[in-house]
Scaffold this motif. Sequence first.
Motif, PDB file in Angstrom:
ATOM      1  N   VAL A 194     -13.958  -5.747   0.023  1.00 58.79           N
ATOM      2  CA  VAL A 194     -13.184  -4.904   0.937  1.00 58.79           C
ATOM      3  C   VAL A 194     -13.843  -3.527   0.979  1.00 58.79           C
ATOM      4  O   VAL A 194     -14.732  -3.230   0.183  1.00 58.79           O
ATOM      5  N   SER A 195     -13.417  -2.685   1.911  1.00 64.15           N
ATOM      6  CA  SER A 195     -14.035  -1.363   2.003  1.00 64.15           C
ATOM      7  C   SER A 195     -13.012  -0.291   2.337  1.00 64.15           C
ATOM      8  O   SER A 195     -11.942  -0.574   2.875  1.00 64.15           O
ATOM      9  N   GLY A 196     -13.366   0.932   1.983  1.00 65.70           N
ATOM     10  CA  GLY A 196     -12.498   2.070   2.266  1.00 65.70           C
ATOM     11  C   GLY A 196     -13.329   3.265   2.692  1.00 65.70           C
ATOM     12  O   GLY A 196     -14.548   3.311   2.460  1.00 65.70           O
ATOM     13  N   CYS A 197     -12.657   4.220   3.334  1.00 68.29           N
ATOM     14  CA  CYS A 197     -13.324   5.452   3.774  1.00 68.29           C
ATOM     15  C   CYS A 197     -12.311   6.589   3.685  1.00 68.29           C
ATOM     16  O   CYS A 197     -11.179   6.443   4.132  1.00 68.29           O
ATOM     17  N   VAL A 198     -12.718   7.698   3.083  1.00 65.92           N
ATOM     18  CA  VAL A 198     -11.863   8.886   3.049  1.00 65.92           C
ATOM     19  C   VAL A 198     -12.592   9.994   3.794  1.00 65.92           C
ATOM     20  O   VAL A 198     -13.782  10.244   3.564  1.00 65.92           O
ATOM     21  N   VAL A 199     -11.880  10.629   4.710  1.00 66.92           N
ATOM     22  CA  VAL A 199     -12.462  11.718   5.496  1.00 66.92           C
ATOM     23  C   VAL A 199     -12.245  13.038   4.760  1.00 66.92           C
ATOM     24  O   VAL A 199     -11.116  13.343   4.352  1.00 66.92           O
ATOM     25  N   LEU A 200     -13.328  13.794   4.588  1.00 74.61           N
ATOM     26  CA  LEU A 200     -13.206  15.158   4.061  1.00 74.61           C
ATOM     27  C   LEU A 200     -13.176  16.084   5.274  1.00 74.61           C
ATOM     28  O   LEU A 200     -14.097  16.084   6.091  1.00 74.61           O
ATOM     29  N   ALA A 201     -12.083  16.829   5.389  1.00 71.19           N
ATOM     30  CA  ALA A 201     -11.891  17.658   6.587  1.00 71.19           C
ATOM     31  C   ALA A 201     -11.782  19.125   6.197  1.00 71.19           C
ATOM     32  O   ALA A 201     -11.700  19.470   5.016  1.00 71.19           O
ATOM     33  N   ALA A 202     -11.805  19.972   7.218  1.00 68.73           N
ATOM     34  CA  ALA A 202     -11.661  21.412   6.995  1.00 68.73           C
ATOM     35  C   ALA A 202     -10.183  21.778   7.114  1.00 68.73           C
ATOM     36  O   ALA A 202      -9.508  21.310   8.028  1.00 68.73           O
ATOM     37  N   LYS A 203      -9.693  22.592   6.180  1.00 66.44           N
ATOM     38  CA  LYS A 203      -8.281  22.994   6.172  1.00 66.44           C
ATOM     39  C   LYS A 203      -7.875  23.525   7.545  1.00 66.44           C
ATOM     40  O   LYS A 203      -8.567  24.356   8.116  1.00 66.44           O
ATOM     41  N   GLY A 204      -6.773  23.021   8.056  1.00 64.26           N
ATOM     42  CA  GLY A 204      -6.313  23.453   9.377  1.00 64.26           C
ATOM     43  C   GLY A 204      -6.479  22.368  10.419  1.00 64.26           C
ATOM     44  O   GLY A 204      -5.766  22.316  11.413  1.00 64.26           O
ATOM     45  N   TYR A 205      -7.481  21.463  10.216  1.00 68.18           N
ATOM     46  CA  TYR A 205      -7.693  20.351  11.133  1.00 68.18           C
ATOM     47  C   TYR A 205      -6.402  19.550  11.220  1.00 68.18           C
ATOM     48  O   TYR A 205      -5.789  19.329  10.191  1.00 68.18           O
ATOM     49  N   PRO A 206      -5.907  19.079  12.359  1.00 73.61           N
ATOM     50  CA  PRO A 206      -6.554  19.025  13.671  1.00 73.61           C
ATOM     51  C   PRO A 206      -6.353  20.279  14.533  1.00 73.61           C
ATOM     52  O   PRO A 206      -6.715  20.270  15.705  1.00 73.61           O
ATOM     53  N   GLN A 207      -5.726  21.337  13.953  1.00 77.66           N
ATOM     54  CA  GLN A 207      -5.645  22.566  14.736  1.00 77.66           C
ATOM     55  C   GLN A 207      -6.827  23.468  14.361  1.00 77.66           C
ATOM     56  O   GLN A 207      -7.928  22.987  14.213  1.00 77.66           O
ATOM     57  N   LYS A 208      -6.541  24.759  14.176  1.00 79.05           N
ATOM     58  CA  LYS A 208      -7.650  25.700  13.941  1.00 79.05           C
ATOM     59  C   LYS A 208      -8.196  25.573  12.529  1.00 79.05           C
ATOM     60  O   LYS A 208      -7.439  25.452  11.586  1.00 79.05           O
ATOM     61  N   ALA A 227     -16.977   3.206   0.483  1.00 79.65           N
ATOM     62  CA  ALA A 227     -17.481   2.273  -0.530  1.00 79.65           C
ATOM     63  C   ALA A 227     -16.916   0.887  -0.295  1.00 79.65           C
ATOM     64  O   ALA A 227     -15.884   0.733   0.364  1.00 79.65           O
ATOM     65  N   THR A 228     -17.610  -0.114  -0.846  1.00 76.53           N
ATOM     66  CA  THR A 228     -17.074  -1.478  -0.866  1.00 76.53           C
ATOM     67  C   THR A 228     -16.911  -1.888  -2.324  1.00 76.53           C
ATOM     68  O   THR A 228     -17.586  -1.353  -3.207  1.00 76.53           O
ATOM     69  N   ALA A 229     -16.017  -2.837  -2.556  1.00 78.71           N
ATOM     70  CA  ALA A 229     -15.792  -3.355  -3.914  1.00 78.71           C
ATOM     71  C   ALA A 229     -14.952  -4.620  -3.800  1.00 78.71           C
ATOM     72  O   ALA A 229     -14.364  -4.877  -2.748  1.00 78.71           O
ATOM     73  N   PRO A 230     -14.876  -5.394  -4.883  1.00 76.88           N
ATOM     74  CA  PRO A 230     -14.075  -6.620  -4.831  1.00 76.88           C
ATOM     75  C   PRO A 230     -12.591  -6.355  -4.576  1.00 76.88           C
ATOM     76  O   PRO A 230     -11.903  -7.199  -4.007  1.00 76.88           O
ATOM     77  N   SER A 231     -12.069  -5.215  -4.990  1.00 78.29           N
ATOM     78  CA  SER A 231     -10.655  -4.925  -4.711  1.00 78.29           C
ATOM     79  C   SER A 231     -10.534  -3.523  -4.124  1.00 78.29           C
ATOM     80  O   SER A 231     -11.404  -2.668  -4.317  1.00 78.29           O
ATOM     81  N   MET A 232      -9.417  -3.297  -3.410  1.00 78.62           N
ATOM     82  CA  MET A 232      -9.221  -1.982  -2.794  1.00 78.62           C
ATOM     83  C   MET A 232      -9.122  -0.902  -3.873  1.00 78.62           C
ATOM     84  O   MET A 232      -9.616   0.199  -3.701  1.00 78.62           O
ATOM     85  N   LYS A 233      -8.504  -1.263  -4.984  1.00 79.12           N
ATOM     86  CA  LYS A 233      -8.369  -0.252  -6.042  1.00 79.12           C
ATOM     87  C   LYS A 233      -9.756   0.199  -6.520  1.00 79.12           C
ATOM     88  O   LYS A 233     -10.013   1.398  -6.655  1.00 79.12           O
ATOM     89  N   ASP A 264      -4.146   9.406  -0.632  1.00 84.25           N
ATOM     90  CA  ASP A 264      -3.375   8.154  -0.646  1.00 84.25           C
ATOM     91  C   ASP A 264      -3.994   7.069   0.238  1.00 84.25           C
ATOM     92  O   ASP A 264      -3.325   6.131   0.637  1.00 84.25           O
ATOM     93  N   ILE A 265      -5.283   7.211   0.566  1.00 86.85           N
ATOM     94  CA  ILE A 265      -5.926   6.163   1.385  1.00 86.85           C
ATOM     95  C   ILE A 265      -6.090   4.911   0.509  1.00 86.85           C
ATOM     96  O   ILE A 265      -6.588   4.991  -0.614  1.00 86.85           O
ATOM     97  N   GLY A 266      -5.672   3.782   1.038  1.00 84.80           N
ATOM     98  CA  GLY A 266      -5.822   2.514   0.307  1.00 84.80           C
ATOM     99  C   GLY A 266      -4.911   2.384  -0.903  1.00 84.80           C
ATOM    100  O   GLY A 266      -5.038   1.434  -1.673  1.00 84.80           O
ATOM    101  N   LEU A 267      -3.989   3.333  -1.042  1.00 87.09           N
ATOM    102  CA  LEU A 267      -3.120   3.316  -2.226  1.00 87.09           C
ATOM    103  C   LEU A 267      -2.194   2.102  -2.188  1.00 87.09           C
ATOM    104  O   LEU A 267      -1.704   1.720  -1.132  1.00 87.09           O
ATOM    105  N   ASN A 268      -1.950   1.549  -3.348  1.00 80.19           N
ATOM    106  CA  ASN A 268      -1.059   0.380  -3.496  1.00 80.19           C
ATOM    107  C   ASN A 268      -1.559  -0.838  -2.729  1.00 80.19           C
ATOM    108  O   ASN A 268      -0.776  -1.698  -2.355  1.00 80.19           O
ATOM    109  N   ARG A 269      -2.850  -0.885  -2.437  1.00 87.00           N
ATOM    110  CA  ARG A 269      -3.403  -2.087  -1.802  1.00 87.00           C
ATOM    111  C   ARG A 269      -4.179  -2.841  -2.864  1.00 87.00           C
ATOM    112  O   ARG A 269      -4.877  -2.221  -3.669  1.00 87.00           O
ATOM    113  N   LYS A 270      -4.100  -4.158  -2.796  1.00 82.94           N
ATOM    114  CA  LYS A 270      -4.773  -4.939  -3.850  1.00 82.94           C
ATOM    115  C   LYS A 270      -6.279  -4.962  -3.668  1.00 82.94           C
ATOM    116  O   LYS A 270      -6.772  -4.881  -2.579  1.00 82.94           O
TER     117      LYS A 270
END
Length: 420
Positions: free
Chosen positions: A327-341, A385-391, A414-420
Amino acid sequence: MKILIVGSGGREHALLWKISQSKRVNKIFAAPGNPGMKQLADLVDIKPTSIIELADFAQEEKIDLTVVGPEQPLALGIVDEFNNRNLKIFGPTQKSAMIETSKSFAKEFMRKNNIPTPGFKVFNSANEALEYFLKAPFPLVIKADGLAAGKGVYICRKRDEAVAAIKEIMLEGKFGQSGERVVIEEFLAGQEMTFMAVCDGKRIFPLATSMDYKKALEGDNGPNTGGMGAISPAPQISKDLFNRIMKTIIQPTVSGLKFENKEYKGLLYAGLMITRDGPKVLEFNARFGDPETQVVLMRLKSDLVDILEGSADENLFDIVADWEENVSGCVVLAAKGYPQKYASGHRIQGLERAKSLGVEIFHAGTAQGKDGLLSSGGRVLNVCATAPSMKEAMDKIYNGISFITFNDMIFRRDIGLNRK
Ligand code: AMP
Ligand code: GLY
């Protein structure tokens, strides 16, 4: 083969990463690309909306296949321009892209073809919409008809919220022409998922399912964004649900568009709500999702160039879908204020260290400064990243992120949290 990728976000970096793994490819250009893409492609200083310049470039460089990331060039007819010049390109024509560029067209199309979607009405004037609110059931959802960079959707619990939305969209013209018409639709409860498929006009090559996290803040709070993270597969997917989506949504969409002379070639993206009555379409996009593409391509073993070219050549016959079990996951690193200023120009550090821990990093809003890499957008980086489990995948990602720094960096934990 020589490939040109149009766009500069995380989605385009992921497309480039996957395309660069094809044995058939020996040269890749990206217009305009980003500093992360520079390691795998030559960057060309042409904007995605400058479609004539892009076609001139493709002609001069004898590009074998152009792959379009964002929706704006599709809306402007980049595929039509390339087709007229006999240049091969992956994506739908301007009139097929209407499935994304006009929500009222998409809704009427779904109604005609019995494709499950929330009930709706189309309004061309603010007064009619305001009058409708006097007797309408709440909550309801108001959507600007045209492209609005993911910001044209208002979920309204009460009448005054709906009135305020209509003021912004139709009277103050927040989205320009895109807001001259609105779609008002029934609010649906359920779980969202993303279903993407590559189409060649007739045939369909479904991609692995995914889910993105649209809200800015943990626990699905805060405003809607382009996406703060994603996982693949979608947690709720089963073989039955997959088949039902293909049969009730994807197949009738492709055959219905063909029937209307809008043969659909390119990537068909269905944003779905899985309700108690089954899957329903919240929106179609005419392009790869961002950040869903990142997690889906991380799991693809087949040659992406075969798939994209098969679409452009109307030849998606013998392509084998080969997916990683992981399985795979992705976490976005954003700039404080996004999606506004938000502020940009902050120095980014720690990417090499993070990568050494086994994550893949796709750049989005980054720029090359004199002394190093700088933040230059709302969504700055995608850590995947990919791995055998979401955790395990998420542990790898969050561990990688712990070495990355820039001022005002924010991300959801909390992306992918509580997913097997
Ligand atoms: P859209 O751009 O149309 O997909 O809408 C953006 C987001 O708004 C979706 O991903 C959902 O989270 C939410 N949304 C859109 N339409 C509805 C609806 N009819 N019912 C509930 N939520 C919706
Ligand atoms: N992540 C949603 C989109 O690409 O529209």
